[in-house]
Write an enzyme that holds these catalytic residues in place. Structure first.
Site, mmCIF file in Angstrom:
data_model
loop_
_atom_site.group_PDB
_atom_site.id
_atom_site.type_symbol
_atom_site.label_atom_id
_atom_site.label_comp_id
_atom_site.label_asym_id
_atom_site.label_seq_id
_atom_site.Cartn_x
_atom_site.Cartn_y
_atom_site.Cartn_z
ATOM 1 N N SER A 34 14.625 20.354 27.548
ATOM 2 C CA SER A 34 15.513 21.643 27.812
ATOM 3 C C SER A 34 16.925 21.588 27.746
ATOM 4 O O SER A 34 17.428 20.631 28.743
ATOM 5 C CB SER A 34 14.884 22.245 28.920
ATOM 6 O OG SER A 34 15.390 23.360 29.187
ATOM 7 N N GLY A 35 17.677 22.268 27.044
ATOM 8 C CA GLY A 35 18.965 22.215 27.238
ATOM 9 C C GLY A 35 19.702 21.011 26.245
ATOM 10 O O GLY A 35 20.990 20.752 26.334
ATOM 11 N N ASN A 60 19.905 24.870 31.402
ATOM 12 C CA ASN A 60 20.561 25.482 30.206
ATOM 13 C C ASN A 60 20.679 27.199 30.600
ATOM 14 O O ASN A 60 19.929 27.584 30.883
ATOM 15 C CB ASN A 60 19.504 25.204 29.116
ATOM 16 C CG ASN A 60 19.999 25.965 27.666
ATOM 17 O OD1 ASN A 60 21.124 26.536 27.703
ATOM 18 N ND2 ASN A 60 19.346 25.728 26.915
ATOM 19 N N SER A 84 18.332 29.077 28.074
ATOM 20 C CA SER A 84 17.082 28.412 27.800
ATOM 21 C C SER A 84 16.067 29.283 27.201
ATOM 22 O O SER A 84 15.518 30.328 27.760
ATOM 23 C CB SER A 84 16.724 27.693 29.228
ATOM 24 O OG SER A 84 15.393 26.844 28.818
ATOM 25 N N SER A 85 15.482 28.592 26.267
ATOM 26 C CA SER A 85 14.320 29.406 25.454
ATOM 27 C C SER A 85 12.945 29.165 26.554
ATOM 28 O O SER A 85 12.541 28.100 26.743
ATOM 29 C CB SER A 85 13.723 28.933 24.142
ATOM 30 O OG SER A 85 15.125 28.676 23.465
ATOM 31 N N GLU A 135 9.761 19.024 30.160
ATOM 32 C CA GLU A 135 10.404 19.475 31.431
ATOM 33 C C GLU A 135 9.984 18.760 32.600
ATOM 34 O O GLU A 135 8.920 18.359 32.800
ATOM 35 C CB GLU A 135 10.165 21.173 31.596
ATOM 36 C CG GLU A 135 11.319 21.943 31.015
ATOM 37 C CD GLU A 135 11.074 23.388 31.338
ATOM 38 O OE1 GLU A 135 10.195 23.560 32.026
ATOM 39 O OE2 GLU A 135 11.893 24.105 30.872
ATOM 40 N N THR A 143 17.496 24.896 20.445
ATOM 41 C CA THR A 143 17.738 26.253 19.823
ATOM 42 C C THR A 143 18.908 26.353 18.769
ATOM 43 O O THR A 143 19.081 26.998 17.881
ATOM 44 C CB THR A 143 18.039 27.388 20.972
ATOM 45 O OG1 THR A 143 16.617 27.125 21.741
ATOM 46 C CG2 THR A 143 17.783 28.509 20.386
ATOM 47 N N GLY A 187 11.643 22.489 25.548
ATOM 48 C CA GLY A 187 11.577 20.711 25.649
ATOM 49 C C GLY A 187 10.858 20.415 26.769
ATOM 50 O O GLY A 187 10.395 21.422 27.657
HETATM 51 N N1 LIG Z 1 25.873 21.934 18.209
HETATM 52 C C1 LIG Z 1 26.469 22.414 19.343
HETATM 53 N N2 LIG Z 1 27.553 22.640 19.675
HETATM 54 C C2 LIG Z 1 27.979 23.318 20.810
HETATM 55 N N3 LIG Z 1 27.253 23.630 21.707
HETATM 56 C C3 LIG Z 1 25.970 23.174 21.808
HETATM 57 C C4 LIG Z 1 25.611 22.488 20.550
HETATM 58 N N4 LIG Z 1 24.018 22.388 20.910
HETATM 59 C C5 LIG Z 1 23.790 22.825 22.109
HETATM 60 N N5 LIG Z 1 24.967 23.432 22.606
HETATM 61 C C6 LIG Z 1 25.212 24.015 24.021
HETATM 62 O O1 LIG Z 1 24.172 23.530 24.779
HETATM 63 C C7 LIG Z 1 23.465 24.713 25.041
HETATM 64 C C8 LIG Z 1 22.036 24.582 25.065
HETATM 65 O O2 LIG Z 1 21.303 24.352 23.936
HETATM 66 P P1 LIG Z 1 20.065 24.917 23.512
HETATM 67 O O3 LIG Z 1 19.789 24.813 22.182
HETATM 68 O O4 LIG Z 1 19.943 26.342 24.002
HETATM 69 O O5 LIG Z 1 18.999 24.192 24.204
HETATM 70 P P2 LIG Z 1 17.623 23.881 24.084
HETATM 71 O O6 LIG Z 1 17.326 25.142 23.121
HETATM 72 O O7 LIG Z 1 17.276 22.551 23.724
HETATM 73 O O8 LIG Z 1 17.036 24.166 25.391
HETATM 74 C C9 LIG Z 1 23.858 25.872 24.373
HETATM 75 O O9 LIG Z 1 23.810 27.127 24.907
HETATM 76 C C10 LIG Z 1 25.213 25.401 23.964
HETATM 77 O O10 LIG Z 1 26.051 25.904 24.952
HETATM 78 MG MG LIG Z 2 15.868 26.541 23.312
#
Ligand SMILES: Nc1ncnc2c1ncn2[C@@H]1O[C@H](COP(=O)(O)OP(=O)(O)O)[C@@H](O)[C@H]1O
Ligand SMILES: [Mg+2]
Length: 1046
Positions: A103-104, A153, A156-157, A385, A108, A383
């Site tokens: 997660s984070g 996060n 977070s989804s 956890e 996404t 992800g």
């Molecule tokens: N390629 C990227 N560029 C900039 N920031 C990113 C990128 N990927 C993730 N982040 C940062 O990390 C945070 C968490 O990403 P997210 O995709 O929501 O994580 P996950 O879906 O794996 O839990 C996002 O809100 C963003 O701030």
């Molecule tokens: Mg996500």
């Protein structure tokens, strides 16, 4: 060895010099610190969350990655998306993009990058754009309702999402299907410290205008809501208000009607308000604890919003109806139970609302049946956890991640190794941890944890979390050690049946890192039951959306059969997902979280090491290094690349394998790069594959040019031939037409000549029979007859014989005009002659006199015209009867020509005196009227001339020759009333007498002799200008006299 100039570390971990965990981590760290967040393992992209915006996205980069092949540019998600999309479009292979990580870690974000890349490069057009827009806009809506801030996060989804994007044969998107997995609904009623509820609640309160808030019966202040964690209502860098309007417009783009949007918001508000429904103990007569609503207002408002009476709602929340075969028993709930019921209702409403939204989006983006489609699936699932306190949610989430790892293992590691074996390719076995054992532990149909949980849930009798825990201990005692720590379970897989030795003591469920689950509420969450009273109450509500969310509340549909448990549902949906993924070509993005604090630039080696371990990165690299990057059946390979060799293109009669060997032999690819299996060709490095692809692309271009060339030649030739045919047709028509015209002309000329010649011949022949003068005679005859006709006509049409009539008929033909004119003159003269012949001698004389007068005065003297009609009578004084005057004239001279009383102007003073004037053949005699003696007798010889005026007066001067005797006295100035007659007769008398023409001068100024001098006479017209001829003479000085004619 870096692949590209200026690259940091190695861009593909396969190229690492020494392959140990340390070097792998070092390389990732080095790259991360240089803001190179993407690294490859072959075609797998490793993405390390940068926690900052990097300038490597957007249309410019998309265009770049679109034009280059995988290894030509720096590693990027775009490159992977490009490979997947091209393989889908060009090779007709369904794709799936598997994004895994904690997660984070950026899953996404990665999925959004993939989607935006595909949206940018796939087809264009109005329809396509609207589909793209709908697909992209589904993200903000799902994120608002399904994402929340967690400690790991901020966005977070809290649900798993698998999205199939469907394309037509050209690669343009047609639509899609979204599948969602298990929303973490417990978050609706309770959040951990520092975490938030789902975004939509905060967005609604911050972004709705006052009117909407009022309609939803909400207050803007988040502190007023028990379901919203009080410490963390705001998230840095997140603007809830603007997100709210973005969500609303995204819903509109997807196709939600205004009514639907309103209903969704109403249901959201109801969930929020449910949290504020307070229950308290209530007294019951039988002493059994009961509960009731403390403050009826909230229930009242909820009731109004959903269209349900508050009593009914309260009853549903605070009591429970038990139904047995025979009877219905209503029991009161105690406070705890009532709170539980309330929270269960809130959770259920929300999670069902979420499912409804996903279905509603699917309705909008679904593709019509019958259209041929290719599919690209993007999996963004929660992800792995590991929390402080891991519950049922973490259990299923982690189970899902284990399954995904299994896919990865199956499709990359296991399948790969097995394939080499099958194909008879020499292979050194690479050890890796197969997590099948863990998956089995959870999902085994009889002995899996989920199966046991279900069994426990369904078992009659008293069931609790601790009985479940006891069962776990009992069942797994042989092969799993389950440690108890104050009600927590720790499942540990023992190395039973696994002789490889990698699954040893200390390793626990969850791929290499220990996860301890708290068994509390497992049973409850797995049951996922909602009291029937609540679902029935919701079904009774007037609100159409709420009502539709609780179909089981319909008493008619109520079945006593239990719905499947949450675990079983999740297991089956994961199984479907796995089946789906196995049918597609996988593309992996493995996300890594560099630190726990969402800090940019921080790289925690330990944390990354753990992730690298359970993601099996090292094994992945090893297999990759040992193996071949690409394999393909000989048949399809030959089909794809046979255009590269002259021997196989355009026709190949040999076997597939021989054909492949031929092609690769001709391309002189080193033998180390290739391995020929039983049914497949193996290519070791992607570079070789890209080389082949490049060659194919060039060859395709050549062939396209060839086809183009031949086609163009053919087109030009056929066009030319068509034009030539047309030209021949046109020119033949034209020539024919021209010849026809020419022939017509020649024919007409020939006929003409012929006619002439024939005429000429005939005339020549017949000339002897005709007199050649015939024409002249004819003309003469005609002319004569014309003349005859003319003259006869004239005869009958002669004008009168009156001499004054000058009319004459016009000539009938122009040729007669001269003759006619002469005839006219002849006739006139004849008329005149006849007239003259009639005249008596006296009339002749009179006319002669008149003629003479006319010659003298016509056009000269003003009084002439008056005198014309008056006959000259000569005697105006009665001479016949006056013998005295008779005497005056000499007897021998014949009759008196003129006798008249005149006035004589005294030349000295201008006065006038009367005289009688007699004109005889030889003299002019002037005498006094009274006296009978001639006063003056002037011989006509002596009359030198006369002067008269041009006016109407009768003044005239008689100029005498100086020689005469009377002349010595000077000239006479006389006034006669018949001056014309007098002077005419005088003129004729002088002519007769002396053969001399008397000079008659018409003038207004003349001089006359007076005695010795001359006198200048000037006659002027008086102002009256009338026709009387009165004169006034005035002497002006001694030598001039002015006569004014009145
Ligand atoms: N390629 C990227 N560029 C900039 N920031 C990113 C990128 N990927 C993730 N982040 C940062 O990390 C945070 C968490 O990403 P997210 O995709 O929501 O994580 P996950 O879906 O794996 O839990 C996002 O809100 C963003 O701030
Ligand atoms: Mg996500």
């Amino acid at each position: 060895m870096p692949l590209l100039e200026g690259s940091v570390g190695v861009e593909d971990l396969v190229l690492l010099e020494s392959l140990v965990e340390e070097s792998l981590l070092k390389n990732l760290q080095l790259r991360y610190e240089n803001k190179e967040i993407y690294t490859y393992i072959g075609n797998v992209v490793i993405s390390v969350n940068p926690y900052q915006q990097l300038p490597i996205y957007g249309p410019e980069y998309i265009a770049k990655y679109q034009d280059y092949t995988f290894y030509e540019l720096k590693p990027h998600i775009y490159a992977l998306a490009n490979v997947a999309y091209q393989s889908l479009r060009d090779r007709d292979r369904d794709q799936c993009i598997l994004i895994t990580g904690e997660s984070g870690s950026g899953k996404t974000e990665a999925s959004k990058l993939v989607m935006s890349y595909v949206a940018a490069v796939c087809g264009k057009g109005e329809q396509v754009n609207s589909v793209k827009e709908q697909l992209l806009q589904s993200n903000p809506v799902l994120e608002a309702f399904g994402n929340a801030k967690t400690i790991r996060n901020n966005n977070s989804s809290r649900f798993g999402k698998y999205m199939d994007i469907e394309f037509d044969f050209k690669g343009s998107p047609l639509g899609g299907v979204i599948t969602n997995y298990l929303l973490e609904k417990s978050r609706v009623v309770k959040q951990l410290k520092g975490e938030r509820n789902f975004h939509i609640f905060y967005q609604l309160l911050a972004g709705a205008d006052a009117q909407l808030l009022k309609a939803l019966k909400l207050e803007r202040d988040t502190t007023g809501y028990a379901y919203l964690n009080q410490e963390a209502s705001r998230v840095d860098g997140m603007d809830d208000a603007s997100s709210f309007s973005a969500v609303q417009s995204a819903m509109a783009v997807i196709g939600f009607s205004e009514e639907e949007i309103r209903q969704v918001l109403e249901v959201t508000a109801v969930v929020l308000k449910l949290g504020n429904v307070m229950v308290a103990d209530e007294f019951q007569a039988n002493g059994i604890p009961a509960s009731g609503i403390c403050d009826g207002r909230e229930v009242q408002e909820i009731g109004e919003m959903v269209g349900l009476s508050s009593e009914e709602l309260e009853r549903a929340l605070c009591s429970r109806t038990m139904e047995t075969a025979k009877e219905k028993v209503v029991t009161a709930l105690n406070v705890m139970q009532a709170q539980y019921a309330r929270d269960a209702l809130a959770k259920n409403i929300y999670s069902r609302l979420f499912n409804w939204i996903v279905n509603r989006i699917n309705e909008s983006i679904k593709v019509g049946i019958g259209e041929k489609k290719k599919v690209m699936g993007v999996l963004d699932i929660y992800g792995f956890e590991i929390l402080e306190d891991n519950s049922f949610e973490q259990f299923v989430i982690n189970y899902c991640n284990e399954k995904l790892q299994q896919v990865f293992i199956e499709m990359t590691l296991k399948e790969e190794q097995e394939e080499y074996k099958r194909e008879g390719i020499p292979w050194t076995k690479v050890d890796y941890f197969d997590n099948g054992i863990i998956c089995n532990l959870i999902e085994h149909n009889q002995r899996g944890i989920l199966a046991m949980l279900d069994e426990e849930c369904l078992r009659p009798g008293v069931v609790s979390d601790s009985t479940f825990l006891a069962k776990l201990n009992q069942l797994f005692s042989n092969c799993f050690r389950i440690c108890h720590y104050a009600g927590k379970i720790r499942a540990q897989a023992q190395a039973e049946g696994n002789t490889g030795g990698t699954w040893g003591k200390g390793q626990v469920l969850g791929q290499g890192c220990g996860v301890t689950y708290n068994v509390t509420s497992f049973i409850d969450k797995n049951n996922d039951l909602l009291f029937r009273d609540l679902s029935q109450a919701m079904w009774k509500a007037q609100h159409p959306l709420i009502r539709s969310l609780f179909p089981e509340g319909n008493p008619k549909q109520a079945s006593l059969k239990r719905p499947p448990t949450a675990g079983a549902q999740f297991k089956s949906s994961v199984a479907i997902l796995m089946k789906n993924l196995y049918s597609k070509n996988p593309n992996y993005i493995r996300c890594i979280k560099p630190n726990e604090h969402q800090q940019r630039g921080q790289f925690s080696s330990d944390l990354v090491a753990t992730q690298a371990q359970y993601l099996g990165l090292l094994e992945n690299v090893r297999v990759r290094r040992a193996g071949y990057a690409h394999r393909q059946g000989y048949g399809p390979f030959l089909e794809r690349y046979r255009l590269l060799s002259r021997s196989t293109w355009p026709r190949w009669n040999g076997g597939d394998r021989e054909g492949v060997e031929k092609i690769l032999g001709e391309l002189s690819i080193s033998s180390g790069e290739l391995a020929f299996g039983k049914t497949k060709i193996f290519i070791r490095s992607p570079k070789t594959l890209f080389y082949l692809e490049e060659q194919r692309r060039l060859r395709l271009q050549q062939l396209a040019t060839l086809i183009q060339k031949i086609y163009r030649g053919w087109r030009c030739r056929t066009h030319y031939q068509l034009m030539r045919k047309s030209q021949i047709l046109i020119s033949s028509w034209f020539r024919g037409n021209m010849q026809k015209k020419r022939y017509g002309k020649i024919k007409a000329s020939v006929l003409l000549i012929q006619a002439f010649v024939r005429g000429w011949k005939a005339r020549k022949n017949y000339r002897k029979y005709f007199r050649s003068e015939a024409a002249l005679t004819l003309a003469d005859f005609i002319y004569k007859s014309m003349v005859q006709k003319f003259l006869l006509g004239l005869k009958n049409n002669l004008p009168s014989t009156n001499v004054l009539d000058k009319t004459w008929p016009a000539a009938p033909y122009k040729c007669f005009s001269t003759a006619n004119q002469e005839l006219r003159q002849l006739f006139y003269r004849w008329k005149c002659k006849r007239f003259r012949d009639q005249l008596s001698p006296k009339q002749v004389e009179t006319l002669r006199e008149k003629l003479c007068a006319s010659e003298l005065f016509k056009g000269k003297k003003a009084s002439y015209p008056q005198s014309v009609p008056i006959p000259f009578c000569g005697d105006y004084i009665g001479l016949q009867g006056n013998p005295k005057l008779q005497k005056l004239k000499g007897g021998e001279e014949g009759p008196v020509l003129m006798a008249e009383a005149v006035k004589k102007v005294n030349r000295g003073n201008g006065k006038t005196s009367s005289r009688i004037l007699l004109l005889t053949k030889g003299h002019v005699i002037l005498t006094d009227t009274k006296k009978s003696q001639a006063k003056t007798v002037i011989g006509l010889d002596d009359v030198a001339g006369v002067s008269v005026t041009s006016l109407k007066d009768g003044l005239f001067s008689l100029h005498l020759s100086e020689m005469s005797s009377v002349g010595s006295n000077g000239d006479f100035l006389l006034v006669s009333e018949h001056v014309i007659e007098l002077l005419t007769r005088m003129y004729r008398a002088v002519l007769d007498a002396t053969q001399r023409q008397l000079a008659v001068t018409v003038t207004e100024k003349f001089s006359m002799r007076f005695k010795e001098n001359s006198l200048a006479v000037r006659v002027v017209q008086g102002p009256a200008g009338g026709d009387n001829s009165k004169l006034r003479c005035k002497k002006k000085g001694s030598h001039s006299l002015e006569v004014t004619v009145q």
